[in-house]
Scaffold this motif. Structure first.
Motif, PDB file in Angstrom:
ATOM      1  N   ARG A   8     -15.627  38.907 -40.576  1.00 39.77           N
ATOM      2  CA  ARG A   8     -14.495  39.614 -41.169  1.00 39.77           C
ATOM      3  C   ARG A   8     -14.341  39.212 -42.632  1.00 39.77           C
ATOM      4  N   LYS A   9     -13.689  40.106 -43.366  1.00 40.66           N
ATOM      5  CA  LYS A   9     -13.346  39.810 -44.752  1.00 40.66           C
ATOM      6  C   LYS A   9     -12.015  39.073 -44.770  1.00 40.66           C
ATOM      7  N   GLU A  10     -11.874  38.228 -45.777  1.00 40.45           N
ATOM      8  CA  GLU A  10     -10.613  37.498 -45.957  1.00 40.45           C
ATOM      9  C   GLU A  10      -9.463  38.483 -46.109  1.00 40.45           C
ATOM     10  N   GLY A  11      -8.320  38.162 -45.497  1.00 39.47           N
ATOM     11  CA  GLY A  11      -7.143  39.008 -45.597  1.00 39.47           C
ATOM     12  C   GLY A  11      -6.979  39.968 -44.435  1.00 39.47           C
ATOM     13  N   GLN A  12      -7.982  40.067 -43.578  1.00 40.58           N
ATOM     14  CA  GLN A  12      -7.905  40.959 -42.419  1.00 40.58           C
ATOM     15  C   GLN A  12      -7.501  40.171 -41.184  1.00 40.58           C
ATOM     16  N   ASN A  13      -6.662  40.794 -40.358  1.00 41.88           N
ATOM     17  CA  ASN A  13      -6.385  40.228 -39.043  1.00 41.88           C
ATOM     18  C   ASN A  13      -7.556  40.562 -38.118  1.00 41.88           C
ATOM     19  N   VAL A  14      -7.813  39.693 -37.154  1.00 41.62           N
ATOM     20  CA  VAL A  14      -8.878  39.954 -36.190  1.00 41.62           C
ATOM     21  C   VAL A  14      -8.445  39.458 -34.817  1.00 41.62           C
ATOM     22  N   THR A  15      -8.757  40.238 -33.785  1.00 41.47           N
ATOM     23  CA  THR A  15      -8.362  39.871 -32.420  1.00 41.47           C
ATOM     24  C   THR A  15      -9.587  39.524 -31.599  1.00 41.47           C
ATOM     25  N   LEU A  16      -9.532  38.346 -30.974  1.00 44.48           N
ATOM     26  CA  LEU A  16     -10.597  37.876 -30.104  1.00 44.48           C
ATOM     27  C   LEU A  16     -10.204  38.130 -28.654  1.00 44.48           C
ATOM     28  N   SER A  17     -11.170  38.627 -27.902  1.00 42.46           N
ATOM     29  CA  SER A  17     -10.894  38.991 -26.511  1.00 42.46           C
ATOM     30  C   SER A  17     -11.224  37.852 -25.560  1.00 42.46           C
ATOM     31  N   CYS A  18     -10.401  37.692 -24.513  1.00 45.92           N
ATOM     32  CA  CYS A  18     -10.669  36.740 -23.442  1.00 45.92           C
ATOM     33  C   CYS A  18     -10.206  37.356 -22.132  1.00 45.92           C
ATOM     34  N   GLU A  19     -11.130  37.510 -21.196  1.00 44.50           N
ATOM     35  CA  GLU A  19     -10.813  38.095 -19.892  1.00 44.50           C
ATOM     36  C   GLU A  19     -11.352  37.173 -18.794  1.00 44.50           C
ATOM     37  N   SER A  35      -4.071  36.838 -41.222  1.00 45.05           N
ATOM     38  CA  SER A  35      -4.464  36.508 -42.594  1.00 45.05           C
ATOM     39  C   SER A  35      -3.750  35.250 -43.093  1.00 45.05           C
ATOM     40  N   ALA A  36      -2.749  34.812 -42.355  1.00 40.38           N
ATOM     41  CA  ALA A  36      -2.027  33.588 -42.732  1.00 40.38           C
ATOM     42  C   ALA A  36      -2.791  32.318 -42.366  1.00 40.38           C
ATOM     43  N   GLN A  37      -3.815  32.455 -41.543  1.00 42.94           N
ATOM     44  CA  GLN A  37      -4.622  31.285 -41.160  1.00 42.94           C
ATOM     45  C   GLN A  37      -5.541  30.951 -42.328  1.00 42.94           C
ATOM     46  N   LYS A  38      -5.358  29.752 -42.906  1.00 40.13           N
ATOM     47  CA  LYS A  38      -6.030  29.422 -44.152  1.00 40.13           C
ATOM     48  C   LYS A  38      -7.538  29.217 -44.004  1.00 40.13           C
ATOM     49  N   ASN A  39      -7.965  28.673 -42.897  1.00 45.99           N
ATOM     50  CA  ASN A  39      -9.397  28.402 -42.684  1.00 45.99           C
ATOM     51  C   ASN A  39      -9.823  28.957 -41.327  1.00 45.99           C
ATOM     52  N   PRO A  40      -9.964  30.263 -41.196  1.00 45.19           N
ATOM     53  CA  PRO A  40     -10.194  30.853 -39.889  1.00 45.19           C
ATOM     54  C   PRO A  40     -11.625  30.724 -39.370  1.00 45.19           C
ATOM     55  N   THR A  41     -12.573  30.424 -40.238  1.00 53.02           N
ATOM     56  CA  THR A  41     -13.963  30.323 -39.788  1.00 53.02           C
ATOM     57  C   THR A  41     -14.102  29.150 -38.841  1.00 53.02           C
ATOM     58  N   ALA A  42     -14.518  29.448 -37.589  1.00 56.47           N
ATOM     59  CA  ALA A  42     -14.610  28.407 -36.567  1.00 56.47           C
ATOM     60  C   ALA A  42     -15.201  29.014 -35.300  1.00 56.47           C
ATOM     61  N   PHE A  43     -15.414  28.150 -34.319  1.00 54.09           N
ATOM     62  CA  PHE A  43     -15.858  28.544 -32.984  1.00 54.09           C
ATOM     63  C   PHE A  43     -14.624  28.552 -32.092  1.00 54.09           C
ATOM     64  N   TYR A  44     -14.321  29.703 -31.471  1.00 55.65           N
ATOM     65  CA  TYR A  44     -13.114  29.842 -30.672  1.00 55.65           C
ATOM     66  C   TYR A  44     -13.473  29.916 -29.192  1.00 55.65           C
ATOM     67  N   LEU A  45     -12.794  29.100 -28.408  1.00 59.01           N
ATOM     68  CA  LEU A  45     -13.077  28.998 -26.975  1.00 59.01           C
ATOM     69  C   LEU A  45     -11.836  29.306 -26.165  1.00 59.01           C
ATOM     70  N   CYS A  46     -12.033  30.109 -25.142  1.00 59.86           N
ATOM     71  CA  CYS A  46     -10.971  30.454 -24.207  1.00 59.86           C
ATOM     72  C   CYS A  46     -11.258  29.757 -22.880  1.00 59.86           C
ATOM     73  N   ALA A  47     -10.218  29.342 -22.182  1.00 59.24           N
ATOM     74  CA  ALA A  47     -10.389  28.679 -20.890  1.00 59.24           C
ATOM     75  C   ALA A  47      -9.294  29.134 -19.936  1.00 59.24           C
ATOM     76  N   SER A  48      -9.520  28.920 -18.657  1.00 54.71           N
ATOM     77  CA  SER A  48      -8.483  29.210 -17.669  1.00 54.71           C
ATOM     78  C   SER A  48      -8.514  28.151 -16.577  1.00 54.71           C
ATOM     79  N   SER A  49      -7.399  28.026 -15.874  1.00 54.69           N
ATOM     80  CA  SER A  49      -7.350  27.138 -14.715  1.00 54.69           C
ATOM     81  C   SER A  49      -6.418  27.755 -13.677  1.00 54.69           C
TER      82      SER A  49
END
Lengths: 108, 114
Positions: free
Chosen positions: B13-24, B80-94
């Motif tokens: 994504r480009k800086e300034g854009q919101n982005v939604t990550l899916s977890c099912e 876009s308010a997240q200053k350093n969004p580049t990362a590995f995102y993990l979803c979990a459930s229990s």
């Protein structure tokens, strides 16, 4: 949740047992001890957990000190596929805080 | 097969854009979690939900938002308010938000923002 202390890295030879230590001197009576492991670019994988007694499953054994201030994850025969970062986590509420873990290297 | 799916695996994504990550998840689990992992670091808890229509902030919730309208879905929006969004995102459930249940993790989404 109380903090845990683990060595940054450990090495093992293939087919030998591995003992991964974890110190948690401020553990509370209701904290469970969980172990997870993570391979590169993958999500963590549950290994084992316990409260007071030692636990065994198909992957590993968990030895918990009598005063619960430390625990040890035991892999009985390390394989190359066991090379990963191992996390020791305490949780009393279900949500977990992961530290940096121990990077286990297994040499053939 | 039961499990947790996250999509996409890589996201740019480009800086300034919101982005939604899916977890099912199809494990019928009540509790779901979002974590962020930076290179060489452990996981940090962003948000968690113990039941539908309820969620709580974790340690680093600023710049993120979530919803839990369905039991099986827990999307994460990186704003876009997240200053350093580049990362590995993990979803979990229990099964439930109790300490004696293990968490099951998805394969993760690697987000790069330039």
């Amino acid at each position: 949740d109380a903090k845990t202390t683990q060595p940054n890295s450990m090495e093992s030879n293939e087919e030998e047992p591995v003992h991964l230590p974890c110190n948690h001197s401020t553990i509370s009576g209701t904290d469970y001890i969980h172990w997870y492991r993570q391979l590169p670019s993958q999500g963590p994988e549950y290994v084992i957990h316990g409260l007071t007694s030692n636990v065994n499953n198909r992957m590993a054994s968990l030895a918990i000190a009598e005063d619960r201030k430390s625990s040890t994850l035991i892999l009985h025969r390390a394989t190359l596929r066991d090379a990963a970062v191992y996390y020791c986590i305490l949780t009393g509420s279900g949500d977990m805080r992961f530290g940096a873990g121990t990077r286990l290297t297994v040499k053939p | 097969d039961g499990g947790i799916t996250q999509s996409p695996k890589y996201l740019f994504r480009k800086e300034g854009q919101n982005v939604t990550l899916s977890c099912e998840q199809n494990l019928n689990h009540d509790a779901m979690y979002w974590y962020r992992q930076d290179p060489g670091q452990g996981l940090r808890l962003i948000y968690y939900s113990q039941i539908v229509n309820d969620f709580q902030k974790g340690d680093i919730a600023e710049g993120y938002s979530v919803s839990r309208e369905k039991k099986e879905s827990f999307p994460l929006t990186v704003t876009s308010a997240q200053k350093n969004p580049t990362a590995f995102y993990l979803c979990a459930s229990s099964s439930a938000g109790q300490p004696y249940y293990e968490q099951y993790f998805g394969p993760g989404t690697r987000l790069t923002v330039t």
